[in-house]
Design an enzyme around this catalytic site. Structure first.
Site, PDB file in Angstrom:
ATOM      1  N   ARG A   9     -29.751  -2.852 -53.787  1.00  0.00           N
ATOM      2  CA  ARG A   9     -30.634  -1.690 -53.972  1.00  0.00           C
ATOM      3  C   ARG A   9     -31.990  -1.957 -53.321  1.00  0.00           C
ATOM      4  NH1 ARG A   9     -33.468  -0.758 -58.487  1.00  0.00           N
ATOM      5  NH2 ARG A   9     -31.975  -1.833 -59.814  1.00  0.00           N
ATOM      6  N   TYR A  28     -36.480  23.223 -44.457  1.00  0.00           N
ATOM      7  CA  TYR A  28     -35.109  23.096 -44.963  1.00  0.00           C
ATOM      8  C   TYR A  28     -35.108  23.503 -46.445  1.00  0.00           C
ATOM      9  CZ  TYR A  28     -30.924  21.047 -46.847  1.00  0.00           C
ATOM     10  OH  TYR A  28     -29.744  20.875 -47.517  1.00  0.00           O
ATOM     11  N   ASP A  85     -40.275  16.050 -40.564  1.00  0.00           N
ATOM     12  CA  ASP A  85     -38.814  15.990 -40.583  1.00  0.00           C
ATOM     13  C   ASP A  85     -38.346  16.275 -39.157  1.00  0.00           C
ATOM     14  OD1 ASP A  85     -36.079  16.619 -40.727  1.00  0.00           O
ATOM     15  OD2 ASP A  85     -36.238  17.280 -42.808  1.00  0.00           O
ATOM     16  N   LYS A 143     -26.814  14.261 -39.855  1.00  0.00           N
ATOM     17  CA  LYS A 143     -26.711  15.179 -38.716  1.00  0.00           C
ATOM     18  C   LYS A 143     -26.559  14.397 -37.408  1.00  0.00           C
ATOM     19  CE  LYS A 143     -27.246  18.327 -41.860  1.00  0.00           C
ATOM     20  NZ  LYS A 143     -28.172  17.866 -42.846  1.00  0.00           N
TER      21      LYS A 143
END
Ligand code: PLP
Length: 393
Positions: A57, A110, A182, A206
């Site tokens: 993690r 978004y 972004d 993407k």
């Protein structure tokens, strides 16, 4: 392990590190367990994103390979890979903001990011001022003493609005206000850090992975201190990249320059053909001279405007929906940036609750169709688009 019982030997297989040669590609380190010679070394591994691997993690070799690769491609000092694009958006916003802070964000965001900003405002007391993102004066007017960051998208969805990142980051230069961009829609085509951004976010789901087989995200930092701050929060948030997803993304990175260049070429070609079609009233693609930010795109995206375009059908909502169902080679689906082409009609799917007026406020028409152009031959895509237009209108 000689001399131990089989039960003990079974859980301590030899761990082979190559010696005398090295792997040319990054191996998958699926394990989350690492052990140390001394307690001091283990204690040091808790400290930051570049320390020894200790518990996955906090860091994993395959994930770090992805982080270093994308940091280098974006011109950043370091990166944090996450379990999804929204994981990266959350890690950055929750890691840097606190109650009472103020954020300036462009309106065309978004949907998931927009919803997060609403949540931050309602539940966490972070105030957000939305701006159109056309003129850096909007930022100067919205600035307050408690403003912490300006949040932008290089190319917005589905309107393909292009934001003048150098002008917007210049509007807050000399202050402590951070510029976060972004860049999901324009990987490699635009490097926001070169234009003054402090943090760049991607949904690696993407273009960066590119093959429709990964959910992932990444945040790239211009400054190592920012990386450390957001990493510390991400460790608490727990939105970390899985090593296999990271490995698939590293593999995808190899072809990003070629894929994005070809997808941009095909998108420009199809945008031109769509603009000349009688059933299409408008095409949104930054590479077209009549796009409202075409001049910004020429400066910011000189090598291509990306693989996503949108167009308006004269027949409105019914025609848009019918077109999206009539395509055969192109898929009807919500994602983008993959090797296969996809269409979506926002008014009948992702934005179906909105009436015409609310859609218009978001810059979306009832007949707007979004097309994410893949790697198919553009002539084959055009044949599919033409037959679907004939059926839909
Ligand atoms: N940012 C942009 C611009 C996106 O288009 C998306 C998803 O479509 C996201 C962030 C969120 O990414 P993910 O779906 O990987 O969480």
């Amino acid at each position: 392990m000689n001399g131990h019982h089989a039960q003990t030997r079974a859980v301590h297989p030899p761990v082979i590190s190559p010696a005398g040669s090295r792997p040319l590609g990054m191996p998958i380190y699926q394990g989350h367990l690492f052990s140390f010679e001394t307690a001091g070394e283990l204690a040091a591994a808790f400290q930051g994103p570049d320390e020894a691997f200790m518990y996955a993690r906090l860091g994993n070799p395959t994930v770090r390979s992805l982080e270093r690769a994308v940091a280098e491609l974006e011109g950043g000092a370091g990166a944090l890979a996450t379990g999804s694009g929204m994981g990266a958006v959350n890690a950055v916003l929750m890691g840097l903001l606190r109650s009472g802070d103020h954020v300036i964000a462009q309106t065309a965001l978004y949907g998931g990011t927009y919803a997060l900003f609403q949540d931050l405002a309602e539940r966490w007391g972070v105030e957000v001022t939305f701006i159109p993102g056309d003129d850096p004066a909007e930022v100067r007017e919205a600035l307050r003493p408690e403003t912490r960051l300006v949040y932008l998208e290089t190319v917005a969805n589905p309107t393909t609005h292009v934001t003048d990142i150098p002008a917007f980051s210049a509007a807050v230069s000399g202050t402590d206000v951070l510029t976060v961009v972004d860049n999901t829609f324009a990987p490699l085509l635009c490097k926001p850090i070169d234009h003054g951004a402090d943090i760049v976010i991607h949904s690696t789901t993407k273009y960066l992975s590119g093959h429709g087989d990964v959910i992932g995200g990444i945040a790239v930092f211009a400054d190592p201190a920012l990386h450390q701050r957001v990493w510390s929060h991400a460790v608490e948030l727990g939105s970390v990249a899985d090593p296999f997803a990271a490995w698939l993304t590293v593999r995808g990175l190899a072809t990003v320059p070629m894929r994005v260049a070809r997808q941009s070429e095909s998108a420009l070609d199809l945008a031109g053909r769509l603009a000349a079609h009688p059933s299409v009233t408008r095409v949104h693609y930054p590479g077209l001279v009549d796009h409202p930010q075409h001049e910004v795109a020429r400066r910011l995206l000189p090598d291509g405007s990306g693989g996503v375009l949108a167009f308006e059908l004269a027949g409105g909502r019914d025609a848009g929906s019918a077109f999206s169902e009539a395509v055969q080679l192109i898929g009807l689906g919500p994602s983008l940036g993959a090797v296969v082409s996809l269409v979506m009609h926002p008014a009948s799917t992702s934005h179906r609750q909105m009436d015409a007026a609310s859609l218009a406020a978001a810059g979306i028409g009832e007949g707007t169709v979004r097309l994410s152009v893949g790697l198919e031959h553009p002539d084959d895509l055009w044949t599919d688009i033409e037959q679907a237009l004939a059926k839909a209108t």
